[in-house]
Design a protein around this motif. Structure first.
Motif, short mmCIF file in Angstrom:
data_model
loop_
_atom_site.label_atom_id
_atom_site.label_comp_id
_atom_site.label_asym_id
_atom_site.label_seq_id
_atom_site.Cartn_x
_atom_site.Cartn_y
_atom_site.Cartn_z
N GLY A 1 -2.51 0.19 -34.76
CA GLY A 1 -3.91 0.27 -35.18
C GLY A 1 -4.23 -0.52 -36.44
N LYS A 2 -3.27 -1.20 -37.02
CA LYS A 2 -3.50 -1.99 -38.22
C LYS A 2 -3.29 -3.46 -37.91
CE LYS A 2 -2.42 1.53 -41.59
NZ LYS A 2 -1.66 1.87 -42.78
N THR A 3 -3.88 -4.30 -38.73
CA THR A 3 -3.72 -5.74 -38.52
C THR A 3 -2.77 -6.35 -39.55
OG1 THR A 3 -5.68 -6.15 -39.88
CG2 THR A 3 -5.99 -6.03 -37.47
N GLU A 4 -2.56 -5.66 -40.68
CA GLU A 4 -1.65 -6.18 -41.70
C GLU A 4 -0.20 -5.97 -41.27
OE1 GLU A 4 -1.99 -4.93 -45.74
OE2 GLU A 4 -4.17 -5.03 -45.67
N SER A 5 0.60 -7.00 -41.48
CA SER A 5 2.02 -6.92 -41.16
C SER A 5 2.82 -6.73 -42.43
CB SER A 5 2.49 -8.19 -40.46
OG SER A 5 1.86 -8.32 -39.22
N HIS A 6 3.99 -6.15 -42.28
CA HIS A 6 4.90 -5.96 -43.41
C HIS A 6 6.24 -6.60 -43.05
CE1 HIS A 6 6.97 -4.17 -46.78
NE2 HIS A 6 7.89 -3.71 -45.94
N HIS A 7 6.70 -7.48 -43.92
CA HIS A 7 7.99 -8.13 -43.71
C HIS A 7 9.05 -7.34 -44.47
CE1 HIS A 7 10.93 -11.29 -43.14
NE2 HIS A 7 11.18 -11.25 -44.42
N LEU A 8 10.00 -6.76 -43.74
CA LEU A 8 11.10 -6.04 -44.38
C LEU A 8 11.99 -7.03 -45.12
CD1 LEU A 8 12.25 -3.51 -41.63
CD2 LEU A 8 11.04 -3.00 -43.74
N ILE A 9 12.39 -6.66 -46.33
CA ILE A 9 13.28 -7.51 -47.11
C ILE A 9 14.62 -6.79 -47.27
CG2 ILE A 9 11.42 -8.73 -48.29
CD1 ILE A 9 11.93 -6.91 -50.73
N VAL A 10 15.63 -7.53 -47.65
CA VAL A 10 16.99 -6.99 -47.74
C VAL A 10 17.07 -5.82 -48.72
CG1 VAL A 10 17.87 -8.60 -49.49
CG2 VAL A 10 19.42 -7.62 -47.79
N ALA A 11 16.29 -5.86 -49.80
CA ALA A 11 16.32 -4.77 -50.77
C ALA A 11 15.84 -3.46 -50.14
CB ALA A 11 15.46 -5.11 -51.99
N GLU A 12 14.83 -3.53 -49.29
CA GLU A 12 14.34 -2.32 -48.61
C GLU A 12 15.42 -1.74 -47.70
OE1 GLU A 12 9.64 -2.72 -47.84
OE2 GLU A 12 10.87 -4.36 -47.03
N ILE A 13 16.10 -2.62 -46.98
CA ILE A 13 17.17 -2.17 -46.09
C ILE A 13 18.26 -1.49 -46.91
CG2 ILE A 13 18.98 -2.94 -44.49
CD1 ILE A 13 16.12 -3.10 -43.31
N ALA A 14 18.66 -2.10 -48.02
CA ALA A 14 19.72 -1.55 -48.87
C ALA A 14 19.30 -0.21 -49.48
CB ALA A 14 20.08 -2.54 -49.97
N VAL A 15 18.08 -0.13 -49.99
CA VAL A 15 17.62 1.10 -50.64
C VAL A 15 17.48 2.23 -49.62
CG1 VAL A 15 15.66 2.17 -51.84
CG2 VAL A 15 16.56 -0.03 -52.63
N PHE A 16 16.88 1.95 -48.47
CA PHE A 16 16.74 3.00 -47.47
C PHE A 16 18.10 3.49 -46.97
CE2 PHE A 16 12.27 1.77 -47.13
CZ PHE A 16 11.68 3.03 -47.00
N THR A 17 19.02 2.56 -46.77
CA THR A 17 20.36 2.96 -46.35
C THR A 17 21.03 3.82 -47.42
OG1 THR A 17 20.60 0.94 -45.05
CG2 THR A 17 22.62 2.11 -45.59
#
Length: 143
Positions: free
Chosen positions: A53-69
Protein backbone atom coordinates in the motif's frame (compact mmCIF):
# COMPACT_ATOMS: atom_id res chain seq x y z
CA UNK A 1 38.41 -28.68 66.16
CA UNK A 2 38.43 -26.45 63.08
CA UNK A 3 36.21 -26.72 60.08
CA UNK A 4 37.46 -26.03 56.59
CA UNK A 5 35.07 -24.83 53.93
CA UNK A 6 35.89 -25.71 50.35
CA UNK A 7 34.24 -23.59 47.73
CA UNK A 8 33.56 -25.09 44.38
CA UNK A 9 34.27 -23.00 41.31
CA UNK A 10 32.59 -25.47 38.97
CA UNK A 11 29.28 -23.59 38.69
CA UNK A 12 31.09 -20.33 37.89
CA UNK A 13 33.28 -22.11 35.35
CA UNK A 14 30.25 -23.70 33.72
CA UNK A 15 28.45 -20.35 33.63
CA UNK A 16 31.45 -18.71 31.96
CA UNK A 17 31.74 -21.53 29.44
CA UNK A 18 28.03 -21.33 28.58
CA UNK A 19 28.29 -17.56 28.19
CA UNK A 20 31.27 -17.89 25.85
CA UNK A 21 29.48 -20.47 23.73
CA UNK A 22 26.32 -18.38 23.57
CA UNK A 23 28.22 -15.20 22.76
CA UNK A 24 30.01 -17.10 20.01
CA UNK A 25 26.64 -18.28 18.67
CA UNK A 26 25.32 -14.73 18.49
CA UNK A 27 28.57 -13.52 16.93
CA UNK A 28 28.51 -16.33 14.37
CA UNK A 29 24.94 -15.44 13.40
CA UNK A 30 25.88 -11.77 12.91
CA UNK A 31 29.05 -12.58 10.96
CA UNK A 32 27.29 -15.11 8.74
CA UNK A 33 24.46 -12.73 7.91
CA UNK A 34 26.82 -9.85 7.16
CA UNK A 35 28.83 -12.11 4.83
CA UNK A 36 25.64 -13.40 3.22
CA UNK A 37 24.31 -9.87 2.68
CA UNK A 38 27.60 -8.68 1.17
CA UNK A 39 27.83 -11.69 -1.15
CA UNK A 40 24.21 -11.32 -2.26
CA UNK A 41 24.66 -7.58 -2.85
CA UNK A 42 27.77 -8.25 -4.91
CA UNK A 43 25.78 -10.79 -6.93
CA UNK A 44 23.12 -8.18 -7.69
CA UNK A 45 20.42 -8.60 -5.04
CA UNK A 46 18.95 -5.15 -4.43
CA UNK A 47 17.44 -5.66 -0.93
CA UNK A 48 14.75 -3.14 -1.87
CA UNK A 49 11.52 -3.46 0.13
CA UNK A 50 8.18 -1.69 -0.27
CA UNK A 51 5.46 -2.00 2.33
CA UNK A 52 2.04 -3.04 0.97
CA UNK A 53 0.00 0.00 0.00
CA UNK A 54 3.00 2.36 0.00
CA UNK A 55 5.02 3.74 -2.86
CA UNK A 56 8.23 4.53 -0.95
CA UNK A 57 10.87 1.83 -1.03
CA UNK A 58 13.43 1.05 1.64
CA UNK A 59 16.86 -0.30 0.78
CA UNK A 60 18.18 -2.59 3.51
CA UNK A 61 21.80 -1.90 4.37
CA UNK A 62 24.37 -4.19 5.97
CA UNK A 63 24.20 -2.33 9.29
CA UNK A 64 20.47 -3.06 9.58
CA UNK A 65 21.07 -6.74 8.91
CA UNK A 66 23.84 -6.84 11.54
CA UNK A 67 21.86 -4.94 14.17
CA UNK A 68 18.66 -6.95 13.70
CA UNK A 69 20.62 -10.20 13.85
CA UNK A 70 22.42 -9.05 17.00
CA UNK A 71 19.21 -7.88 18.70
CA UNK A 72 17.30 -11.08 17.98
CA UNK A 73 20.31 -13.20 18.92
CA UNK A 74 20.58 -11.42 22.26
CA UNK A 75 16.82 -11.74 22.79
CA UNK A 76 17.12 -15.47 22.17
CA UNK A 77 20.00 -15.72 24.62
CA UNK A 78 18.09 -13.70 27.21
CA UNK A 79 14.97 -15.83 26.78
CA UNK A 80 17.04 -18.98 27.29
CA UNK A 81 18.69 -17.57 30.42
CA UNK A 82 15.30 -16.57 31.84
CA UNK A 83 13.77 -19.95 31.05
CA UNK A 84 16.71 -21.71 32.72
CA UNK A 85 15.85 -19.86 35.93
CA UNK A 86 12.12 -20.55 35.69
CA UNK A 87 11.83 -24.14 34.52
CA UNK A 88 13.84 -27.32 34.31
CA UNK A 89 12.52 -27.82 30.76
CA UNK A 90 14.12 -24.61 29.50
CA UNK A 91 15.76 -26.14 26.43
CA UNK A 92 12.54 -27.71 25.17
CA UNK A 93 10.49 -24.57 25.82
CA UNK A 94 13.16 -22.40 24.20
CA UNK A 95 13.33 -24.65 21.14
CA UNK A 96 9.56 -24.46 20.63
CA UNK A 97 9.64 -20.69 21.14
CA UNK A 98 12.55 -20.29 18.72
CA UNK A 99 10.80 -22.39 16.07
CA UNK A 100 7.64 -20.30 16.44
CA UNK A 101 9.61 -17.07 16.11
CA UNK A 102 11.36 -18.40 13.00
CA UNK A 103 8.07 -19.38 11.34
CA UNK A 104 6.47 -16.03 12.24
CA UNK A 105 9.51 -14.16 10.90
CA UNK A 106 8.63 -15.34 7.41
CA UNK A 107 5.29 -13.49 7.44
CA UNK A 108 6.73 -10.00 6.76
CA UNK A 109 8.86 -11.40 3.94
CA UNK A 110 5.68 -12.60 2.25
CA UNK A 111 3.91 -9.29 2.81
CA UNK A 112 6.64 -6.99 1.53
CA UNK A 113 6.86 -6.12 -2.12
CA UNK A 114 10.34 -7.20 -3.16
CA UNK A 115 12.18 -9.02 -5.90
CA UNK A 116 12.40 -12.79 -5.79
CA UNK A 117 16.13 -12.57 -5.06
CA UNK A 118 15.53 -10.21 -2.14
CA UNK A 119 12.83 -12.46 -0.68
CA UNK A 120 15.02 -15.53 -1.09
CA UNK A 121 18.00 -13.85 0.59
CA UNK A 122 15.88 -12.52 3.47
CA UNK A 123 14.48 -16.01 3.99
CA UNK A 124 18.00 -17.41 4.00
CA UNK A 125 19.14 -14.70 6.43
CA UNK A 126 16.35 -15.68 8.83
CA UNK A 127 17.27 -19.34 8.55
CA UNK A 128 20.95 -18.58 9.19
CA UNK A 129 20.05 -16.99 12.53
CA UNK A 130 18.11 -20.12 13.52
CA UNK A 131 20.87 -22.45 12.37
CA UNK A 132 23.53 -20.49 14.24
CA UNK A 133 21.56 -20.03 17.45
CA UNK A 134 19.44 -23.13 17.94
CA UNK A 135 22.14 -25.77 18.43
CA UNK A 136 24.50 -23.53 20.37
CA UNK A 137 21.94 -21.97 22.69
CA UNK A 138 20.54 -25.41 23.47
CA UNK A 139 24.00 -26.71 24.37
CA UNK A 140 24.01 -28.12 27.93
CA UNK A 141 25.99 -26.19 30.52
CA UNK A 142 28.23 -29.16 31.41
CA UNK A 143 29.85 -29.60 27.98
Amino acid sequence: MTTTTIRSTVPAAKTWSVRRVRAAAVGAAVAANVALYLAASAAGTDFLLTDPGKTESHHLIVAEIAVFTLVFGLLGWGAMALLERLTRHARVVWSVLAAAVLVLSFVPIGLEQASTATRAMLTLIHIVVAVALLPLLRRPADR
